[in-house]
Design a protein around this motif. Structure first.
Motif, PDB file in Angstrom:
ATOM      1  N   ALA A 189       0.844  -1.200   0.000  1.00 34.96           N
ATOM      2  CA  ALA A 189       0.000   0.000   0.000  1.00 34.96           C
ATOM      3  C   ALA A 189       0.871   1.238   0.000  1.00 34.96           C
ATOM      4  O   ALA A 189       2.010   1.211   0.444  1.00 34.96           O
ATOM      5  CB  ALA A 189      -0.907  -0.009   1.216  1.00 34.96           C
ATOM      6  N   PHE A 190       0.331   2.280  -0.473  1.00 35.10           N
ATOM      7  CA  PHE A 190       1.041   3.548  -0.474  1.00 35.10           C
ATOM      8  C   PHE A 190       0.260   4.513   0.410  1.00 35.10           C
ATOM      9  O   PHE A 190      -0.943   4.675   0.234  1.00 35.10           O
ATOM     10  CB  PHE A 190       1.161   4.082  -1.894  1.00 35.10           C
ATOM     11  CG  PHE A 190       1.838   3.109  -2.797  1.00 35.10           C
ATOM     12  CD1 PHE A 190       3.212   3.014  -2.821  1.00 35.10           C
ATOM     13  CD2 PHE A 190       1.094   2.233  -3.571  1.00 35.10           C
ATOM     14  CE1 PHE A 190       3.843   2.092  -3.636  1.00 35.10           C
ATOM     15  CE2 PHE A 190       1.720   1.305  -4.379  1.00 35.10           C
ATOM     16  CZ  PHE A 190       3.098   1.239  -4.410  1.00 35.10           C
ATOM     17  N   PRO A 191       0.977   5.122   1.348  1.00 34.14           N
ATOM     18  CA  PRO A 191       0.321   5.910   2.393  1.00 34.14           C
ATOM     19  C   PRO A 191      -0.691   6.919   1.887  1.00 34.14           C
ATOM     20  O   PRO A 191      -1.742   7.095   2.467  1.00 34.14           O
ATOM     21  CB  PRO A 191       1.486   6.623   3.076  1.00 34.14           C
ATOM     22  CG  PRO A 191       2.672   5.812   2.746  1.00 34.14           C
ATOM     23  CD  PRO A 191       2.418   5.164   1.427  1.00 34.14           C
ATOM     24  N   ASP A 192      -0.334   7.587   0.776  1.00 29.08           N
ATOM     25  CA  ASP A 192      -1.219   8.637   0.295  1.00 29.08           C
ATOM     26  C   ASP A 192      -2.433   8.100  -0.444  1.00 29.08           C
ATOM     27  O   ASP A 192      -3.381   8.818  -0.709  1.00 29.08           O
ATOM     28  CB  ASP A 192      -0.459   9.600  -0.640  1.00 29.08           C
ATOM     29  CG  ASP A 192       0.532  10.446   0.153  1.00 29.08           C
ATOM     30  OD1 ASP A 192       0.372  10.496   1.388  1.00 29.08           O
ATOM     31  OD2 ASP A 192       1.434  11.024  -0.463  1.00 29.08           O
ATOM     32  N   ASP A 193      -2.336   6.841  -0.795  1.00 27.23           N
ATOM     33  CA  ASP A 193      -3.415   6.286  -1.595  1.00 27.23           C
ATOM     34  C   ASP A 193      -4.684   6.052  -0.794  1.00 27.23           C
ATOM     35  O   ASP A 193      -4.651   5.669   0.356  1.00 27.23           O
ATOM     36  CB  ASP A 193      -2.978   4.952  -2.205  1.00 27.23           C
ATOM     37  CG  ASP A 193      -2.256   5.166  -3.513  1.00 27.23           C
ATOM     38  OD1 ASP A 193      -2.061   6.337  -3.866  1.00 27.23           O
ATOM     39  OD2 ASP A 193      -1.890   4.172  -4.134  1.00 27.23           O
ATOM     40  N   THR A 194      -5.775   6.272  -1.476  1.00 23.27           N
ATOM     41  CA  THR A 194      -7.036   5.886  -0.865  1.00 23.27           C
ATOM     42  C   THR A 194      -7.276   4.424  -1.179  1.00 23.27           C
ATOM     43  O   THR A 194      -6.508   3.795  -1.893  1.00 23.27           O
ATOM     44  CB  THR A 194      -8.184   6.734  -1.430  1.00 23.27           C
ATOM     45  OG1 THR A 194      -8.155   6.635  -2.851  1.00 23.27           O
ATOM     46  CG2 THR A 194      -8.037   8.177  -1.025  1.00 23.27           C
ATOM     47  N   LYS A 195      -8.321   3.924  -0.655  1.00 26.19           N
ATOM     48  CA  LYS A 195      -8.661   2.514  -0.839  1.00 26.19           C
ATOM     49  C   LYS A 195      -8.740   2.160  -2.326  1.00 26.19           C
ATOM     50  O   LYS A 195      -9.326   2.898  -3.120  1.00 26.19           O
ATOM     51  CB  LYS A 195     -10.017   2.283  -0.190  1.00 26.19           C
ATOM     52  CG  LYS A 195     -10.472   0.862  -0.131  1.00 26.19           C
ATOM     53  CD  LYS A 195     -11.836   0.832   0.546  1.00 26.19           C
ATOM     54  CE  LYS A 195     -12.468  -0.530   0.466  1.00 26.19           C
ATOM     55  NZ  LYS A 195     -13.838  -0.519   0.992  1.00 26.19           N
ATOM     56  N   LEU A 196      -8.118   1.040  -2.668  1.00 30.84           N
ATOM     57  CA  LEU A 196      -8.182   0.602  -4.061  1.00 30.84           C
ATOM     58  C   LEU A 196      -9.611   0.221  -4.415  1.00 30.84           C
ATOM     59  O   LEU A 196     -10.333  -0.333  -3.592  1.00 30.84           O
ATOM     60  CB  LEU A 196      -7.280  -0.628  -4.249  1.00 30.84           C
ATOM     61  CG  LEU A 196      -5.778  -0.430  -4.147  1.00 30.84           C
ATOM     62  CD1 LEU A 196      -5.081  -1.784  -4.240  1.00 30.84           C
ATOM     63  CD2 LEU A 196      -5.283   0.495  -5.223  1.00 30.84           C
ATOM     64  N   THR A 197      -9.974   0.508  -5.633  1.00 32.16           N
ATOM     65  CA  THR A 197     -11.298   0.068  -6.071  1.00 32.16           C
ATOM     66  C   THR A 197     -11.240  -1.439  -6.294  1.00 32.16           C
ATOM     67  O   THR A 197     -10.171  -2.055  -6.251  1.00 32.16           O
ATOM     68  CB  THR A 197     -11.707   0.749  -7.385  1.00 32.16           C
ATOM     69  OG1 THR A 197     -10.824   0.317  -8.414  1.00 32.16           O
ATOM     70  CG2 THR A 197     -11.677   2.250  -7.243  1.00 32.16           C
ATOM     71  N   LYS A 198     -12.371  -2.012  -6.569  1.00 34.39           N
ATOM     72  CA  LYS A 198     -12.419  -3.464  -6.770  1.00 34.39           C
ATOM     73  C   LYS A 198     -11.557  -3.878  -7.948  1.00 34.39           C
ATOM     74  O   LYS A 198     -10.753  -4.788  -7.856  1.00 34.39           O
ATOM     75  CB  LYS A 198     -13.863  -3.906  -6.992  1.00 34.39           C
ATOM     76  CG  LYS A 198     -14.732  -3.751  -5.779  1.00 34.39           C
ATOM     77  CD  LYS A 198     -16.147  -4.163  -6.083  1.00 34.39           C
ATOM     78  CE  LYS A 198     -16.983  -4.112  -4.811  1.00 34.39           C
ATOM     79  NZ  LYS A 198     -18.360  -4.584  -5.041  1.00 34.39           N
ATOM     80  N   ILE A 199     -11.760  -3.197  -9.045  1.00 31.70           N
ATOM     81  CA  ILE A 199     -11.020  -3.570 -10.255  1.00 31.70           C
ATOM     82  C   ILE A 199      -9.530  -3.320 -10.062  1.00 31.70           C
ATOM     83  O   ILE A 199      -8.705  -4.119 -10.506  1.00 31.70           O
ATOM     84  CB  ILE A 199     -11.578  -2.823 -11.494  1.00 31.70           C
ATOM     85  CG1 ILE A 199     -10.953  -3.355 -12.778  1.00 31.70           C
ATOM     86  CG2 ILE A 199     -11.388  -1.330 -11.382  1.00 31.70           C
ATOM     87  CD1 ILE A 199     -11.389  -4.745 -13.127  1.00 31.70           C
TER      88      ILE A 199
END
Length: 215
Positions: free
Chosen positions: A114-124
């Motif tokens: 995971a990358f700290p700045d990232d929001t939750k990954l979408t399903k796809i």
DNA sequence: TAGGCCATCTGGTCCT
DNA sequence: AGGACCAGATGGCCTA
């Protein structure tokens, strides 16, 4: 990556707010209620009874017809109720099924880098990233195996660090000590795993982002 | 406001 | 027959 929308519908929100209520209470697809059913049959019945009680002369055949119609209306209402219940149960199962699927996706997200700045990954995105990550891990293992074999063949893996510049990593001993690496039992994305296999992780993540496939 | 993402409902199909 | 799975439809929320 922008924060994405997507939240529960008003219906679900209301369901959670009134969690003690049956989910059927939030079903708008059946505006025709049981109450209406009973009322409907009551209404259907009332003219005949009023006519009969009012002393109007209805012949036996006509009465029989009315009774039959009333019976049919009742059984149709019963069938409707059965169908409605079956549908509600199916909706409930489907909801649970999708929740299970989402739980599995969450579990998958939790083991992806995971990358700290990232929001939750979408399903796809989760599925595609997982695909890439598996590919990157495979590549890393394959290359590490190759290096391990080389080191064994030359019986001198001393220069390993020069070959794989990776400050603070134990990749050299790891690569030369075994034909296949031993893996941390900890969560692959966890800090412990990162410490154990900093080089490996960096390598994997690098490959992970340079995946040549279609994604 | 359009577009993306999501949760839910729904009817059809397949499987047990 | 009933449950699991699937895909289409619908509507809500959020961001650019």
């Amino acid at each position: 990556m922008p924060k994405r929308g997507g939240s529960r519908t008003m219906c679900t929100a209301m369901e959670s707010a009134f969690s003690d209520l049956d989910s059927s209470s939030c079903d708008f697809s059946f505006p025709h209620t049981d109450d209406e059913d009973s009322r409907g049959s009551m209404h259907a019945a009332s003219p005949a009874s009023s006519l009969a009680s009012s002393g109007n002369a209805l012949d036996a055949g006509e009465l029989q017809q009315k009774k039959k119609r009333r019976g049919r209306a009742r059984s149709e209402a019963a069938v409707h109720v059965v169908k409605k219940n079956r549908r509600l149960k199916a909706n409930d199962r489907e909801r649970n099924r999708m929740h299970n699927l989402n739980d599995a996706l969450d579990a998958l997200r939790s083991v992806l880098p995971a990358f700290p700045d990232d929001t939750k990954l979408t399903k796809i995105e989760t599925l595609r990233f997982a695909h890439n990550y598996i590919w990157a891990l495979s590549e890393t293992i394959r290359i590490a195996d190759q290096r391990g074999n080389k080191a064994r063949d030359s019986s001198a893996a001393v220069n390993c660090m020069a070959e794989v510049p990776s400050p603070g990593s134990d990749a050299c001993s790891w690569a030369s000590s075994a034909s296949s690496p031993s893996y941390s039992s900890s969560n692959p994305g966890s800090p412990e795993a990162m410490d154990d296999y900093g080089f490996l992780q960096a390598d994997v993540v690098y490959r992970y982002h340079s995946y040549p496939g279609i994604y």
